[in-house]
Design an enzyme around this catalytic site. Structure first.
Site, mmCIF file in Angstrom:
data_model
loop_
_atom_site.group_PDB
_atom_site.id
_atom_site.type_symbol
_atom_site.label_atom_id
_atom_site.label_comp_id
_atom_site.label_asym_id
_atom_site.label_seq_id
_atom_site.Cartn_x
_atom_site.Cartn_y
_atom_site.Cartn_z
ATOM 1 N N MET A 82 0.881 -1.164 0.000
ATOM 2 C CA MET A 82 0.000 0.000 0.000
ATOM 3 C C MET A 82 0.922 1.219 0.000
ATOM 4 S SD MET A 82 -3.011 1.172 -0.172
ATOM 5 C CE MET A 82 -4.284 0.012 0.349
ATOM 6 N N GLY A 142 14.792 7.594 -22.707
ATOM 7 C CA GLY A 142 14.376 6.378 -23.397
ATOM 8 C C GLY A 142 15.015 5.125 -22.827
ATOM 9 N N ASP A 179 3.280 12.226 -12.720
ATOM 10 C CA ASP A 179 3.869 11.430 -11.636
ATOM 11 C C ASP A 179 4.604 10.248 -12.275
ATOM 12 O OD1 ASP A 179 4.458 9.999 -9.352
ATOM 13 O OD2 ASP A 179 2.384 9.561 -8.813
ATOM 14 N N THR A 214 5.958 7.767 -10.613
ATOM 15 C CA THR A 214 5.883 6.553 -9.792
ATOM 16 C C THR A 214 5.206 5.445 -10.594
ATOM 17 O OG1 THR A 214 5.498 8.004 -7.896
ATOM 18 C CG2 THR A 214 5.184 5.638 -7.542
ATOM 19 N N GLY A 222 8.469 2.739 -14.348
ATOM 20 C CA GLY A 222 9.368 1.595 -14.572
ATOM 21 C C GLY A 222 8.597 0.285 -14.474
ATOM 22 N N ASP A 223 7.663 0.219 -13.554
ATOM 23 C CA ASP A 223 6.863 -1.005 -13.416
ATOM 24 C C ASP A 223 5.984 -1.214 -14.646
ATOM 25 O OD1 ASP A 223 7.938 -1.408 -10.910
ATOM 26 O OD2 ASP A 223 6.372 -0.235 -9.924
ATOM 27 N N ASN A 243 7.991 1.039 -23.836
ATOM 28 C CA ASN A 243 8.357 2.440 -23.669
ATOM 29 C C ASN A 243 7.127 3.346 -23.832
ATOM 30 O OD1 ASN A 243 10.630 3.906 -23.086
ATOM 31 N ND2 ASN A 243 11.033 4.447 -25.216
HETATM 32 O O1 RIB Z 1 7.954 1.349 -8.384
HETATM 33 C C1 RIB Z 1 7.019 2.027 -7.586
HETATM 34 C C2 RIB Z 1 6.695 1.206 -6.366
HETATM 35 O O2 RIB Z 1 7.838 1.107 -5.564
HETATM 36 C C3 RIB Z 1 5.646 1.821 -5.496
HETATM 37 O O3 RIB Z 1 4.339 1.439 -5.862
HETATM 38 C C4 RIB Z 1 6.044 1.372 -4.104
HETATM 39 O O4 RIB Z 1 5.169 0.459 -3.534
HETATM 40 C C5 RIB Z 1 7.440 0.796 -4.248
HETATM 41 O O5 RIB Z 1 7.428 -0.545 -4.132
#
Ligand code: RIB
Length: 348
Positions: free
Chosen positions: A12, A254, A276, A278, A281-282, A306
Site C-alpha cells: 500500500m 528512453g 507522476d 511513480t 518503470g513497473d 516504452n
Molecule cells: O515502483 C514504484 C513502487 O515502488 C511503489 O508502488 C512502491 O510500492 C514501491 O514498491
C-alpha cells in the site's frame, strides 16, 4: 499467448505531495496525502494484465485492511491471486512516497513481502510451472528470486528481472536471466567497478570524445574523463557485455540495449505530459513481459513497453495511469515509425 507469473511485492503506497523533496533534516509543508495500490510486483502484474496479459501473482499480504484492499484491486485488474497468501501477525507491505514535481523518493517497509520465501514458492511450484515468463523485482528476499531463476532455467522458462531496488547479483544467476532491466542509477550500482571481475568500465582507455560528444575525452585540469562522458562509456561497456539481455531504462532519455553485432539500440522516450513518474518503470516491465508473451521481437517489445511507460506518467499513483492495449497502440502511432527505434550513434 504465453502466461506470465509475477513473483514479487504487494504494497500500500502512502503518497504525500510537496513542492520539492525535503533535504536531510528539513521539515516541509506538503499538500496532499493519499493511499494508492502499489508494490513493484503488484504494479507490474497490473500493468501486464491491463494490456491483455494472462497474469498470475505470487506474493504475500497481511491479514489487515490494506491486504484486503490490495487483493481486491488485483482481482479487479484481472490478475489471478489464487496463490497469494494472507499471513497473520505481519502487516501488509507499505511504501512511503514523497512526490514532488516530476520526482519522488520512496521508503519501503517489507512487512508480508518478507514472507515470500523459497518455502512458500516451493509449495506453489505446480502453479508456478504453468507460466512461460517469470517477472521478478528486488522487493522480496534475494534467495526467493534465486529460487525462481534456477527453477525457470531448469524448465526452460523466460525470466525478466527488474533489479529495483538495486542489489548485487551473482554472475552465474545473471547468466540465467533472459532480460535484466535496471534503470540507469541501478545499472551504475550493480555494475560498479570490479563487479563481475571487470575493471571500472572505460577508465582511461575508453573510446570517447571521438567527435560524437562536445565534451573532451580527458579533462585537462585533472587528467580524468568528464563525468558525463565516463557515464556514457560505462553504459556502453555494460550493454555490450550483455547484448539483448541488459536493457537500461533512462526515463526521458528512453531505453537502450546492445545488439549482438555491438550496435546500441536506442528507443527514445515518447512525449508525455508528466504528472507522476511513480510506477513508470513497473509499467515498462509489465508491458515488456506482455509484449514478449504476445510474441513480439525484442525491439518491438521495447518500443511497446516504452510507449506504455510514457502513458503511465500522465496520472498520479503507480497504477492509476497504466494504459490498456489500445492506448499504447495510439501512443505508438504518434511517433514516426522510423523514430521509434534507431541505432544510437551517440554511444556507438
Ligand atoms: O515502483 C514504484 C513502487 O515502488 C511503489 O508502488 C512502491 O510500492 C514501491 O514498491
Amino acid at each position: 499467448m504465453q502466461r506470465i507469473a509475477v513473483v514479487g511485492s504487494i504494497n500500500m503506497d502512502l503518497v504525500v505531495t510537496a513542492d520539492r523533496i525535503p533535504l536531510a533534516g528539513e521539515t516541509l509543508a506538503g499538500q496532499t496525502v493519499r493511499h494508492y495500490p502499489g508494490g513493484k510486483g503488484a504494479n507490474q502484474a497490473v500493468a501486464a494484465a491491463r494490456l491483455g496479459g494472462i497474469v498470475q501473482m505470487f506474493g504475500c499480504v497481511g491479514e489487515d485492511a490494506n491486504g484486503e484492499a490490495l487483493l481486491r484491486n488485483l482481482t479487479a485488474a484481472g490478475v489471478d491471486i489464487s496463490c497469494v497468501l494472507r499471513r497473520s501477525g505481519v502487516p501488509t507491505g507499505m511504501a512511503f512516497i514523497t512526490a514532488a514535481q516530476t520526482d519522488n523518493t520512496i521508503v519501503i517497509i517489507a512487512g508480508a513481502n518478507a514472507c515470500v520465501t523459497p518455502a512458500y514458492l516451493e509449495a506453489q511450484q505446480a502453479a508456478l510451472l504453468q507460466a512461460d515468463i517469470f517477472l521478478l523485482q528486488n522487493e522480496i528476499p534475494q534467495e526467493s528470486n534465486d529460487y525462481i531463476i534456477r527453477l525457470a532455467s531448469k524448465y526452460g522458462k523466460t525470466v525478466i528481472l527488474n533489479p529495483a531496488p538495486a542489489r548485487p547479483i551473482a554472475i552465474e544467476l545473471l547468466d540465467l536471466v533472459r532480460y535484466f532491466t535496471p534503470n540507469e542509477h541501478e545499472a551504475r550500482l550493480i555494475f560498479r567497478a570490479g563487479a563481475f571481475g571487470d575493471e571500472r568500465a572505460g577508465e582511461d582507455t575508453c573510446e570517447v570524445g571521438n567527435g560524437t560528444s562536445d565534451e573532451p575525452a580527458v579533462d585537462a585540469s585533472n587528467g580524468k574523463l568528464p563525468e558525463r562522458t565516463r557515464d556514457q562509456a560505462d553504459l556502453k561497456k555494460i550493454l555490450r557485455r550483455f547484448p539483448e539481455q541488459v536493457i537500461v531504462t533512462q526515463g526521458a532519455q528512453g531505453v537502450r540495449t546492445a545488439l549482438h553485432n555491438g550496435d546500441i539500440l536506442h528507443i527514445p522516450a515518447y512525449p508525455a505530459q508528466v504528472v507522476d513518474t511513480t510506477g513508470a518503470g513497473d509499467t515498462f516491465n509489465g508491458a515488456l513481459a506482455c509484449a514478449l508473451a504476445q510474441g513480439r521481437v525484442l525491439p518491438e517489445a521495447l518500443a511497446y513497453a516504452n510507449a506504455a511507460a510514457s502513458c503511465a506518467t500522465e496520472h498520479a499513483g503507480a497504477q492509476v495511469g497504466m494504459p490498456n492495449h489500445a492506448e499504447v497502440l495510439e501512443r505508438l502511432g504518434q511517433v514516426e515509425p522510423d523514430a521509434a527505434e534507431r541505432i544510437d550513434h551517440t554511444l556507438g
